[in-house]
Design a protein around this motif. Structure first.
Motif, mmCIF file in Angstrom:
data_model
loop_
_atom_site.group_PDB
_atom_site.id
_atom_site.type_symbol
_atom_site.label_atom_id
_atom_site.label_comp_id
_atom_site.label_asym_id
_atom_site.label_seq_id
_atom_site.Cartn_x
_atom_site.Cartn_y
_atom_site.Cartn_z
ATOM 1 N N TYR F 5 72.220 55.774 67.725
ATOM 2 C CA TYR F 5 72.235 54.163 67.481
ATOM 3 C C TYR F 5 70.995 53.574 68.708
ATOM 4 C CZ TYR F 5 73.746 49.406 68.305
ATOM 5 O OH TYR F 5 73.666 48.040 68.545
ATOM 6 N N GLY F 7 70.643 50.082 69.233
ATOM 7 C CA GLY F 7 70.605 48.825 69.890
ATOM 8 C C GLY F 7 70.481 47.656 69.022
ATOM 9 N N ASN F 8 70.802 46.543 69.111
ATOM 10 C CA ASN F 8 70.891 45.280 68.394
ATOM 11 C C ASN F 8 69.858 44.110 68.715
ATOM 12 O OD1 ASN F 8 71.972 44.469 70.515
ATOM 13 N ND2 ASN F 8 73.301 43.103 69.392
ATOM 14 N N GLU F 9 68.823 44.811 69.071
ATOM 15 C CA GLU F 9 67.565 43.739 69.610
ATOM 16 C C GLU F 9 66.774 42.631 68.611
ATOM 17 O OE1 GLU F 9 65.378 47.381 70.658
ATOM 18 O OE2 GLU F 9 67.274 47.060 69.480
ATOM 19 N N THR F 15 73.157 49.351 61.267
ATOM 20 C CA THR F 15 73.472 50.760 61.289
ATOM 21 C C THR F 15 74.306 51.073 60.149
ATOM 22 O OG1 THR F 15 73.003 50.614 63.554
ATOM 23 C CG2 THR F 15 73.890 52.823 62.454
ATOM 24 N N LYS F 112 71.882 37.922 65.241
ATOM 25 C CA LYS F 112 71.706 39.570 65.449
ATOM 26 C C LYS F 112 73.146 39.787 65.290
ATOM 27 C CE LYS F 112 68.378 39.148 69.453
ATOM 28 N NZ LYS F 112 68.499 39.196 70.841
ATOM 29 N N ARG F 114 76.302 42.416 66.127
ATOM 30 C CA ARG F 114 77.071 42.825 67.182
ATOM 31 C C ARG F 114 76.769 44.310 67.464
ATOM 32 N NH1 ARG F 114 82.096 41.041 69.096
ATOM 33 N NH2 ARG F 114 81.973 39.049 67.533
ATOM 34 N N LYS F 115 76.821 44.638 68.623
ATOM 35 C CA LYS F 115 76.368 45.890 69.261
ATOM 36 C C LYS F 115 77.358 47.052 68.946
ATOM 37 C CE LYS F 115 76.043 45.992 73.502
ATOM 38 N NZ LYS F 115 75.819 46.065 74.987
ATOM 39 N N SER F 116 76.547 48.294 68.655
ATOM 40 C CA SER F 116 77.276 49.379 68.804
ATOM 41 C C SER F 116 78.195 49.611 67.489
ATOM 42 C CB SER F 116 78.231 49.837 70.268
ATOM 43 O OG SER F 116 77.360 49.793 71.129
#
Ligand SMILES: [Ca+2]
Ligand SMILES: [Ca+2]
Ligand SMILES: [Ca+2]
Ligand SMILES: [Ca+2]
Ligand SMILES: [Ca+2]
Ligand SMILES: [Ca+2]
Ligand SMILES: [Ca+2]
Ligand SMILES: [Ca+2]
Ligand SMILES: [Ca+2]
Ligand SMILES: [Ca+2]
Ligand SMILES: [Ca+2]
Ligand SMILES: [Ca+2]
Lengths: 190, 190, 190, 190, 190, 190
Positions: F5, F7-9, F15, F112, F114-116
């Motif tokens: 993974y 990141g969501n920069e 993903t 963006k 959401r992370k992970s």
């Protein structure tokens, strides 16, 4: 011979590294820019994956104009052509990605490419440089051709261990994560 | 017979050299120019690599207008057609590259091509002339057809050694590195 | 029967000669012209080489408008359609070239085609008429169909020797070097 | 059943005759006209030769507008669609040519088609109707379907001899040389 | 599960019936409309015949705007997309014709589709509904999925005889001749 | 490694989870937006079904602009490019549908992701999320790659039973019915 490094006298000409059944080989990516409507044409007996690398290279540059100080109107009033000699040899795979994006960025900015460098690496749309295969063969070919420095993905650093030191003599290596790092280093000031 | 050299009375007609399973052969590349929007059409039973040579030839000329004194507006208001007789014979390979770029440059400038010359060589987008195969067979064919002078890549000079002197009698050779050298020599003043 | 010569009452209809596994045969090339933007469409189950002949015929006429007194604006405001009956029979090869260029020239100039003539020959972009195969079979077919005169390439004259005189009785032959000669002879004054 | 003649209540619907491995069969050609730029689209699982018949039908009408009192601007501001049910059955061959040209002429003129008629015949660009195969099977199929009159090429008249008189009872035949004859007879006055 | 009827909350969603090697199955045809120039795009792993059904559906609606109170300018300023889930399953054949024309008519008129209905039938350009195969399997699938009413071609009524009464319990059948009958019944008032 | 993974920069990077003969794998869907006329281009060695998912994703967003506060003029003055690394690996199937629609929605809204989070699911034009295969393998791959939360179709909930609890530790699951639910949850406020 055209199997040797040929200097950096023209913007748009960049040296890549290919890996075929016959071993490693250097290749040249050449770009030209003309009046147009944003079209991209390709020659050099390229397979589908390699053509996709070229499309990707152009899309990347479209969305990173600020970084390179490219006037974005260029995408509305120019066409590009990318050629990879030699025409009789079929070529494919994603590993010319950084060579192509460098070639297009060079022709768009009219900035020549740093001397005696070859590069190999797949690119992604968000600008990462991914590892590729055939590193050992490519290094040998680069050395034979008179290359002094090779740019690759950071993730290819692990492939260096299996290469005897004698083959690496006289070569510098630059391991990168992003297209930005590549362009910042290799495109010379005007 | 159409297997002989046929003079240079028209701009756009250039004599090339082909190499097939049947041996060497001369071929003619013919171009015409008409009103259009920059299109290029091709006939003569050409394979993909040979079609790419034609695209490459046009792209090269687009980015070298200054050198040839071509008004670059021609690329916005003209179409070109390239034909390679004879239609029944499939043709392929990159070796007609310099013949094609010479043919297009000749029709664009209305300058005829120097007499009794044939040529063979792959071209690249930045203007290099690369070596090609079948040199011996091509030389024999040129001689049979009444050609007096042959233009090839500098890198084909080494292939001359394996050809008996008797076959070379009466032929001049011009070895070149670039398309510029070719065009400067073969395109006649108007 | 549609295997016979059918007169010259329409501009755009020209009689050609084909050579198939079943022997010689006459064929008709028909053209029509309509409003358009210079497009060319083709029907009649034509192979790639025969389609190229049609493209070539149109390109030739584009660059020889003066000779035929064709207003060149016609290439910007017309489309052409060429049909070769019969639709069920696949046809290919370059030998209908002069038939096609004559058909298009006839429809563009509205000049009908001289009576009782058939023709066969490959064309080139610069206007040459090249020799074709199957001359003997084509001559027999022409005679059977009531043709009185046959136009061929000068380079096919040598094929006449192998044909018994009895087959040639009642037929005139016209051997040509160029498309110009063909059009000047067969297109009738309006 | 859709294997029967279905009346002539709509312009653009015409009954043809097909000949397949399973014997003769009637088929319907349906056309519609909409706003457009002269485009022609086709459905019904049609092979290349049958698609060419449709192109030919449209080209014929473009160059014969006077004869049918068609305003030629219709070719610049309309599209046509031709469908041949049933979609699951592949169809090919040139014999639906007159059915297609009649269907398009009917929809363009809004003139319905004479009742209880079926037709079969290849067309040419200059307007001839050529003979087709499977006449016996087609006649049987027409009769089964309730057809009263069949239109064919004059050159198919010879095929009638091999058909027993009993099969021809109740059927009229109209042998034609040209598309003009067909359209003049079958298109009803508005 | 997506194997069940899913209500009629959106215009453009219509339930069809498919027949595969695995037996009968319900399927959904979904349409969306956006700004455009009359284009039609298709997804869902559709074969050529099924794509032709979609083209046919759009052409039918173009020439029947009055009947449905559709402003015909919609064909100049809209695009349509038809999707048939599920993407992994190849689908073909003409039997989704009425489902597609209903889906497009629903999205164009913003009228939802009557509840708990499934339909199967080929369409023609002039608006007939033709019979299709696999009726028994389709009926079983419809029942399993919770469908209450099935629309088919009048010519499929004969296929009902071979189906045991128990399978038909709880299902209503509507046999139609024309697309008009279908649309009039299933498109709900706004 | 690019198997983790990342990141969501960046907006536009999402993903997904793929399932191949080699087992489960994470993949990235990357989108970029540029000036254009509504075009969509695709790279990454994608099969037909996966390309259809991308078309479907764009069509869905065109007809759901209100929900996402997208100015619908964006569809007339932008192009999109979707890339799925790595170029050498052929990819197909409908399961990247929600990843693609999320990627396009993210780039259009500049919001963006959401992370992970990883996601897998087929989409339909009306906005449903359909179940996909390989859930077990995809979950293992997600865990290995450092993913914390997985989004799937509600209809995939049943596949969870066959997975040992130890594999699920540290992972959250979100089962959805519609694309709306996905976008509302994963697109972060600007
Ligand atoms: Ca080499
Ligand atoms: Ca490379
Ligand atoms: Ca020859
Ligand atoms: Ca040559
Ligand atoms: Ca014949
Ligand atoms: Ca001929
Ligand atoms: Ca039938
Ligand atoms: Ca017919
Ligand atoms: Ca299913
Ligand atoms: Ca259906
Ligand atoms: Ca991987
Ligand atoms: Ca996925």
């Amino acid at each position: 011979s055209h199997g040797s490094y040929q200097g950096n006298e023209f913007p748009g000409v960049v040296t890549g590294l290919a890996w075929t059944a016959q071993g490693g080989e250097i290749l040249f990516v050449e770009s030209s820019q003309s009046k147009g409507k944003g079209g991209l044409t390709l020659t050099g007996n390229l397979g589908e994956v390699m053509k996709e690398s070229a499309m990707l290279a152009l899309e990347y540059l479209k969305s990173h104009t600020d970084e390179l100080n490219i006037d974005s109107s260029v995408f509305e009033n120019s066409n590009w052509h990318i050629h990879v000699p030699e025409g009789a040899i079929p070529k494919d795979g994603p590993s010319a990605g950084i060579t192509m994006v460098t070639s297009l960025a060079s022709i768009m900015t009219k900035r020549k490419v740093r001397k005696s460098i070859a590069m190999t690496g797949e690119i992604t749309l968000r600008g990462r440089v991914l590892p590729v295969g055939g590193i050992k063969e490519k290094i040998l070919a680069a050395k034979r051709a008179g290359i002094k420095e090779i740019i690759m993905s950071e993730e290819n650093q692990k492939d260096m261990e299996e290469i005897k030191e004698v083959y690496l003599k006289g070569l510098k290596f630059r391991f990168v994560k992003t297209i930005s790092e590549v362009l910042e280093y290799v495109l010379l000031k005007k």
